[in-house]
Each structure stands twice: as C-alpha cells, then as structure tokens.
Design an enzyme around this catalytic site. Structure first.
Site: not given
Ligand code: F6P
Length: 544
Positions: A208, A214, A269-270, A355, A386, A506
């Site tokens: 987003k 990452e 995002g979620r 979240e 199990h 972060k």
């Molecule tokens: O973990 C925090 C967060 O902001 C989530 O809410 C989001 O889904 C994720 O990081 C990834 O963010 P982006 O889509 O901006 O890479």
C-alpha cells in the site's frame, strides 16, 4: 462527541448482572430446558448457516447485547462506514472496503467523487492484464509465456492473497504456479524461487505504502535475481508489476507506473484482499471467479447494512464475541475450519482481528477499563484435534471455538468427507456437553482414573456451514468476519482501522540495523539486555 464510558452504561451493567446470574449455567441445562434450542439459535443468511445454540447465552442475554449495540449507536456507525465518513479518526480516513465490491451501477461518494467508478476501472485493468497473461499476449523478456507468479508483500498485502489462493486453489489454473514471499528472512525468497525459471516468472510487488522495509528488500532481491538470470536490466519491464497507492515510490523503485494497479487510502491493508492486492488471486482463478468472490462479499455487506440485529450474522457474531470476551472472560478464540483449502484462514484472521481490535484506548484516547480484542488462532480440523484440542476440552481456560465446514467436498474421496464432518459435529457436541464423572464411572472406569476421563463441557462454540467452498461463499465468509470485527470495535469504542501499535518496533529496528551493520561495534545506549543481544549477535555472525 465522545461516547459514554462503556462500563457505566445501564445496558452494560444489565449484561453484567445477567452474566452473574446465568454465566455458570451449563449448556446441558439450556438444551434440556428447550428441546428446540438447536433450531431456534440458528440463522441462515447469504448462503451461510450459523448455529450459535452452543454459545452460553439465552434470549435475555441476546436481547441485552442488542440493546447494548443500540446504545452504542451501532446502526449509525454502520451507516457512517457505508456512507464514507472518516470513521478511522486517528488517521482521518474513510473506511470503504465495501466499495471494492459494490456493483458497478452503485455510486459511493467520497468528497463528492464516486469511488465505485475508480474501483471498477482498476478491476477492468486487472481483468485485461489477467487475460493477456493467460492468453500469452503478455510475455516475458525473451518472449516466453508467464507460468509462475510470485507475489511479494507482507501483512495485509500478503495474508489475504495467500489465504485466497489456497482457499480457491480448486478453481485455479493448474498450468501456472503461485508463490508468496513476505518474510525479510532471505530463506523465504530463496525457497520461493528455487525451482522457478526467471524467463517465465512474473513478480507482483504489493505494498500500500511502497515503503515497507520487508517488501522492498524482497523486491530488490527479486529484481537482482531476475536481471542476473536474464542478463538485462530491461527485463524488469516484463517481469514486474506493482500494486500500491504510492505511484511515486513505485516509479522510484523502477517499475513503470503503466504496470501499476492502484488502490486508495480508504482501503485498510487488512481489508484489501479484494482490491488490486488480489491481483495474484485473479491471475490464479480468472476474472469471472474473482467477480463472483466480490459478489459474495457484497451480499454480506448488504445483509450487514440492512438486516435487523436479530437476524444479522455479523452483528450476532460480533456481540457473541463481546459476551465471551467481556462477560465470560474468554481471552482467545479458536477458528477451526474443517476444510483443508482454508488452512491459511486462521492466519489471515489473526491480522484482521488483532490488528483491528488489539487496542487499549477509546476513540477519544481514554484508557479502557475492559478487555478488548481477544487472541485469534487456529488450525484446520482434524489436525488440531490431535494437537491442542486436549486443552480445549479439559484445560483450565475457556476458549470459544468457531467451527467452519461445508456440505460438499471439492475432492470427494470415498467416505472421507463424512468422516471429516462427523468430527466437526462431534467436537462441538463434546465441548458443549462433556462427560460427567458419573457417566465415566457408569462406563466402568475405575475411580482413580475417572477424574482424568471426565469432560466438564459448557465450552462455547459456533458452527458455520455452507454448501460448498466457492469464490462467492469465500467472499461472504470473509465479509462476515470483517464486519463482526467492526461490531466489536464499535462496542468497545476503539478505532478498528488504525494500527499504531506496529510503529515502535519498526522505529527501533532502524536504529538496531545501523548498530548491527556498523563495521566496528558502535557505542550502545540501550538497556543491558538489548546491548548484550546486539553484541552477542555480532559475535555469532562474525566468528568464523
Ligand atoms: O504491519 C503493519 C502494516 O502497516 C499492515 O497494516 C499492513 O498490512 C502491512 O504493514 C503492509 O503494509 P504495506 O502494504 O504498506 O506494505
């Protein structure tokens, strides 16, 4: 205007008194007193059958919960969301994931602008792109067809796509392979691409913000891998597309914004798996199935918006979650899909629920004096049986369970589906009714062993059944949980759509990265544990 403090509301206090009066009553008594309870406490809407008769509630508890919802202004809050008001107050954003699945003819205005038209335009671009990849009109740098898709993202830009791909695999194009890379751990990327031929691989970089550490690290690794394998920087144009709200950063990364699929800041995002973030889903199942999934979401949206609280699935599920959490003291919820294709559903729900509702202050910033979002976890049945079901049946903690099952298997194998569903149904029964010490003794167990073989029962569960796992049903199921999360957030007076709690870690990691990567050990000013861990890591890393 701030909402009145939850625990001071007369409706809350009435619920508390009612819970004190009935809280310990056993499900055996409830069922004995009402032979029709199993049918009365069940609802069928939007293709989903919800049996909530094994929840520890009676008619009064349900009525009081609905009254609490009314006192909390739930109806108005639902409308505010659908109308695009900025209900995500800490980020000053509208919350309009419902627009992602609104029919093309609908109009939803945000600041006078129809966002449904924007959504439809992106969906059409996604469908055209999907068609080009499937038909071979879009090819890799050396002219070969795309056979592998690697979606790179994390959190909401990963969990939804992975879950949906797994859930709808039966509908997917088997001549293509799909892979998902999220962890900054290099192993995730290395293992995902190990067997792939770069000439036939398309990377979808999903973020987003397009600033997530990452994702950018993995996207850089992907670009280097691709360019090295194909021997040409220009290959990026045919092997990378982006999904983002941030065109500038996409361009800065080196992906042509002509190959970018957009979404908007009013999609959390979620809550984004049905936006362009679902491009991998569309590539896997095709545009038609993707549209069917959106229709399933929309059917649940409409139901949530218009059904009276008594017959409203997300409202009911949300209120039952509040009851279990706040009045029965249950700190977690187990989600147990008896459907292998839903194996990633619990992981997906963890972000959606935790979240969203893992918050400790109200909308106006006051500390809450009640428990908010419970811990969600789970595994597909029967594997969980199990593993951890021992604790569900005989442990000291109360863990309400959501069982999810289907009438028809997508892979019928002899009697195995009956076996699977027999287990689902039996587990709910065992949790609810248990086995008394008298029953155990009557079955001939000796006195010393009897306590070990006794099941207290009275452990609440809901069961969701649908005919078959289809894209439409999946959409409805996800929307059910999305809206249930919102209902809980409204009761708790928290912002279910922000996520400030992920920021501190972060930020600290940025400092720590510099300290780990400095050539010589820099002066460390953390606490003694953090300092020692940094030193120890450097030593472990650098010792030959
Ligand atoms: O973990 C925090 C967060 O902001 C989530 O809410 C989001 O889904 C994720 O990081 C990834 O963010 P982006 O889509 O901006 O890479």
């Amino acid at each position: 205007m701030s909402a009145p403090r939850l625990t001071r509301l007369p409706q809350w206090q009435a619920l508390q008194r009612h819970a004190d009066a009935i809280g310990q009553r056993h499900l055996r008594e409830w069922f004995a007193a009402d032979p029709r309870r199993g049918e009365r406490f069940a609802l069928e809407e939007v293709g989903l059958y919800l049996d909530y008769s094994k929840q520890r509630v009676d008619d009064d508890a349900l009525r009081l919960l609905r009254e609490l919802a009314t006192a909390r202004g739930l109806l108005q809050r639902i409308e505010a969301m659908f109308r695009g008001e900025r209900i995500n107050t800490t980020e000053q954003r509208a919350v309009l994931h419902v627009a992602l699945r609104a029919p093309a003819a609908e109009k939803i205005l945000l600041d006078g602008h129809d966002v449904v038209a924007d959504v439809q335009a992106v969906l059409e671009r996604m469908a055209a792109f999907t068609e080009r990849v499937h038909s071979g009109a879009w090819r890799g740098h050396d002219g070969r067809r795309i056979r592998h898709v690697v979606s790179i993202g994390i959190g909401g830009s990963d969990l939804g796509p992975v879950m949906a791909y797994e859930a709808l695999r039966a509908y997917s194009r088997r001549e293509m392979t799909f892979h998902f890379v999220s962890n900054v751990d290099g192993t995730d990327f290395a293992e995902a691409v190990r067997e792939l031929d770069a000439a036939e691989t398309l990377f979808i970089v999903c973020s987003k913000t397009f600033t997530t550490l990452e994702t950018l690290a993995n996207a850089r690794a992907a670009r280097a891998w691709c360019v090295e394998a194909l021997g040409d920087e220009a290959a990026v144009a045919k092997h990378f597309v982006a999904v983002s709200t941030n065109a500038d950063e996409v361009a800065k990364f080196g992906i042509d914004t002509a190959n970018m699929f957009g979404f908007w800041d009013w999609v959390g995002g979620r809550y984004s798996m049905d936006s362009a973030i679902g491009l991998s889903t569309m590539l896997a199942i095709g545009a038609e199935h993707f549209r069917a999934m959106l229709a399933g979401f929309h059917a649940m949206d409409e139901h949530f918006r218009h059904a009276p609280f008594e017959r409203n699935l997300p409202v009911l599920m949300g209120l039952l979650a509040v009851w279990n959490n706040n009045f029965l003291g249950a700190a977690s919820v187990a989600v147990l899909p008896y459907e292998q294709y839903l194996k990633r559903f619990p992981a997906y729900l963890q972000q959606l629920t935790m979240e969203s509702n893992g918050k400790r202050v109200t909308l106006d910033g006051a500390a809450v004096d009640y428990a908010t979002g419970p811990i969600y976890w789970g595994e597909p049945g029967t594997n969980g049986q199990h593993s951890f079901y021992q604790l569900l049946h005989q442990g000291t903690r109360l863990v309400p369970c959501d069982f999810i099952g289907f009438g028809q298997s997508l892979n019928p194998l002899d009697q195995q589906h009956d076996l699977l569903l027999a287990n689902l149904i039996a587990q709910g029964e065992a949790l609810a009714f248990g086995k008394t010490v008298e029953e155990v003794r009557a079955a001939g167990t000796d006195a010393a062993l009897a306590p070990h073989r006794t099941f207290p029962g009275n452990r609440p569960s809901s069961t969701i059944l649908a005919q078959r796992l289809t894209p439409h049903v999946l959409g409805s199921l996800i929307a059910l949980y999305e809206h249930s999360v919102f209902v809980q957030g409204v009761i708790w007076d928290i912002d279910s759509f922000d996520q400030w709690g992920v920021e501190l870690g972060k930020q600290l990691a940025k400092t720590t990265i510099a300290e780990l990567t400095a050539k010589d050990e820099p002066p460390l000013a953390h606490d003694s544990s953090t300092n020692a861990l940094i030193r120890r890591y450097r030593q472990l890393r650098d010792t030959a």
